[in-house]
Structure formats: structure tokens, C-alpha cells
Design a protein around this motif. Structure first.
Motif, mmCIF file in Angstrom:
data_model
loop_
_atom_site.group_PDB
_atom_site.id
_atom_site.type_symbol
_atom_site.label_atom_id
_atom_site.label_comp_id
_atom_site.label_asym_id
_atom_site.label_seq_id
_atom_site.Cartn_x
_atom_site.Cartn_y
_atom_site.Cartn_z
ATOM 1 N N ALA A 56 0.741 -1.149 0.254
ATOM 2 C CA ALA A 56 -0.362 0.658 0.224
ATOM 3 C C ALA A 56 0.827 1.189 0.288
ATOM 4 N N MET A 57 2.030 1.124 0.510
ATOM 5 C CA MET A 57 2.726 2.005 0.632
ATOM 6 C C MET A 57 3.225 2.508 -0.091
ATOM 7 N N TYR A 58 4.229 1.339 -1.296
ATOM 8 C CA TYR A 58 4.269 1.712 -2.145
ATOM 9 C C TYR A 58 3.384 2.105 -3.772
ATOM 10 N N ASP A 59 1.972 2.009 -3.110
ATOM 11 C CA ASP A 59 0.832 2.689 -4.473
ATOM 12 C C ASP A 59 1.558 4.025 -3.918
ATOM 13 N N VAL A 60 0.949 4.441 -3.663
ATOM 14 C CA VAL A 60 1.247 5.572 -2.134
ATOM 15 C C VAL A 60 2.163 6.364 -3.105
ATOM 16 N N GLU A 62 10.093 5.259 -8.917
ATOM 17 C CA GLU A 62 11.065 7.329 -9.397
ATOM 18 C C GLU A 62 9.003 7.913 -8.350
ATOM 19 N N GLY A 63 8.883 7.360 -7.854
ATOM 20 C CA GLY A 63 8.325 8.152 -6.933
ATOM 21 C C GLY A 63 7.865 9.126 -5.806
ATOM 22 N N ASP A 64 7.133 10.139 -5.396
ATOM 23 C CA ASP A 64 7.457 10.946 -4.332
ATOM 24 C C ASP A 64 7.345 10.540 -3.296
ATOM 25 N N ALA A 65 7.938 10.118 -2.062
ATOM 26 C CA ALA A 65 8.187 9.569 -1.296
ATOM 27 C C ALA A 65 7.489 10.772 0.133
ATOM 28 N N SER A 66 6.842 11.949 -0.384
ATOM 29 C CA SER A 66 6.353 12.708 0.641
ATOM 30 C C SER A 66 5.222 12.503 1.185
ATOM 31 N N ALA A 67 4.721 11.809 0.098
ATOM 32 C CA ALA A 67 3.086 11.253 -0.527
ATOM 33 C C ALA A 67 2.794 10.490 0.539
ATOM 34 N N LEU A 68 3.902 10.023 1.380
ATOM 35 C CA LEU A 68 3.442 8.492 2.800
ATOM 36 C C LEU A 68 2.793 9.783 3.697
ATOM 37 N N LYS A 69 2.864 11.434 3.574
ATOM 38 C CA LYS A 69 2.442 12.110 4.743
ATOM 39 C C LYS A 69 1.119 11.821 5.164
ATOM 40 N N SER A 70 0.052 11.549 3.945
ATOM 41 C CA SER A 70 -1.796 11.304 3.914
ATOM 42 C C SER A 70 -1.483 10.106 4.061
ATOM 43 N N PHE A 71 -0.724 9.127 4.352
ATOM 44 C CA PHE A 71 -1.134 7.495 4.671
ATOM 45 C C PHE A 71 -1.575 7.325 5.786
ATOM 46 N N ASP A 72 -3.035 6.576 5.351
ATOM 47 C CA ASP A 72 -3.650 5.409 6.699
ATOM 48 C C ASP A 72 -3.489 4.407 7.029
#
Length: 241
Positions: free
Chosen positions: A73-77, A82-92
Motif C-alpha cells: 500500500a505504501m509503495y502504491d501511495v 520514481e515516486g514522491d516519498a513525501s506522499a506518505l504523509k497522507s497515508f492512513d
């Protein structure tokens, strides 16, 4: 070994999950309120595949997370390599966790094994009659009552609860169940009044011993080698002639 396996299988209907569960003090949990990066780091460092998830206080179990589900799930978020690791801040994490499965502490091991097979799961949280968390039990715990200790690549020699020294003494973790100790040493210590060896010492001593105190009962000498709060963490046991 054959005797232990046969007796272990026959005893499943007479023993309860309370007797072999991992006590709540030893459960590793994830706080869903933590930052996702902290949750990810905790999951990667853990030797467990499944971890209970709670919110704010550990009595408030909201789910159980599987490491593979969390990482996927975190990999998809993040959006892939090549994604943006900062997107994890919104992970629930609550959106990924599975519903918790609770069982009463009085459930027999035979019935619990049947339930695990029926629901195709092997991880349950144990509660008392008031609904308070007491521990957790897995299908592996029940199978170990039949075949003995099951080890894998994450188990090291330091994790062994019973270690025999060269001089014949046994160094034992206080949380070791009396049944496991008896099977490892071929002793016959009673388990009517306590499930763990630390509980037996406390029962016989009628007190919570301090480190260094020594007691003799049931043909053995028990030296308290470690204590953490009100828990006996380590014992040195010697069979008396």
C-alpha cells in the motif's frame, strides 16, 4: 519426543489459550496515530509478519496489519520507484489493516485450532471476560504444543528461553511456561497454580522476590537473576540431589 507429541495432541481439549498465549506485555504493536515513516520503520525492523494496530491507547485495538499489505500500500501511495516519498504523509494505515479477531481466554486449544482452520487465519487477540486485552495466540503456538518449538531464520540462540550451562544449571526466561520448561528438561514441575516459571516462584514464595533471592521447592533450587518492575525476568535453576 513421541510421548510429548502424543500427549500434547491429547491435551489440546483440556488446555486453554490463556495458558500458552503471548502476554500483552510482550506484544509488539503499531500506533496508527504515529507518522507513516515511523510506522514503516517499525514494520521493517520487526521480526513479526503481523502486528496489531491501536489508536492512542493499547486497549483500543482497531486492526491487524500484515507487513506485505502495508509495504504494498505504501509503495502504491508513493507511486513506485520514481515516486514522491513525501506522499506518505497522507497515508492512513487504518485503510489497510484487517479487522481484529478476538477470542476469549477460556477457549480450549482444540477449539481454537479448529476456528483458525475454519476462518483461514492463524492470529488472534485474547481478551478476558471484561473484554480487556490479555495477549495474543497464533496457530503456530498451538502446533508447538504438539511438535515442540518451531524455529525459523529470525530465531537466534539468544531467543531460546531455556539455556543449559556447562556446570549443569539452567538459565531460564521468567516468562517461559512451565510446560515448555518441563518438555525441554524432562522435569515434572507442577503447572496447576501458575502458567509460567516466574509465576510458580511467586506462588511458592508468596511474594515478589528481588534479584539474588534463592528458594528451594519441588526438588529444585531457584535463584532470581533478574527483575523488571514486578516481573521476574530471569532465573537460574538447579536440580537438587
Amino acid at each position: 519426543e513421541d510421548r510429548d507429541r502424543i500427549l500434547g495432541a491429547l491435551d489440546l481439549g483440556d488446555r486453554t489459550v490463556e495458558e500458552i498465549m503471548l502476554h500483552r506485555s510482550g506484544i509488539e504493536m503499531i500506533n496508527s496515530s504515529d507518522d507513516p515513516q515511523i510506522i514503516l520503520e517499525q514494520c521493517l525492523k520487526s521480526s513479526h509478519t503481523r502486528l496489531p494496530v491501536y489508536r492512542d491507547e493499547q486497549e483500543n485495538i482497531t486492526g491487524v496489519i500484515h507487513a506485505k499489505d502495508l509495504l504494498r500500500a505504501m509503495y502504491d501511495v508513493v507511486g513506485g520507484p520514481e515516486g514522491d516519498a513525501s506522499a506518505l504523509k497522507s497515508f492512513d494505515i487504518s485503510a489497510v489493516a484487517m479487522p481484529p479477531y478476538f477470542v476469549p481466554e477460556t477457549t480450549t486449544l482444540d477449539e481454537q485450532m479448529r476456528q483458525f482452520l475454519r476462518i483461514r487465519s492463524h492470529f488472534a487477540l485474547v481478551v478476558d471476560e471484561y473484554g480487556s486485552l490479555q495477549g495474543l495466540i497464533t496457530l503456530e503456538d498451538i502446533l508447538e504444543e504438539i511438535v515442540g518449538e518451531i524455529t525459523d531464520e529470525f530465531d537466534s540462540d539468544a531467543d531460546q528461553p531455556v539455556i543449559q550451562s556447562e556446570d549443569g544449571h539452567y538459565l531460564v526466561d521468567g516468562s517461559t511456561t512451565i510446560r515448555d520448561l518441563n518438555r525441554a528438561t524432562d522435569w515434572s514441575l507442577p503447572d496447576d497454580e501458575a502458567n509460567t516459571i516466574a509465576g510458580l516462584v511467586i506462588h511458592e514464595a508468596q511474594m515478589i522476590p528481588t534479584a539474588g533471592q534463592v528458594f528451594s521447592f519441588h526438588g529444585f533450587r531457584f535463584e532470581v537473576r533478574g527483575r523488571d518492575g514486578n516481573r521476574i525476568t530471569a532465573l537460574r535453576i538447579t536440580a537438587l540431589e
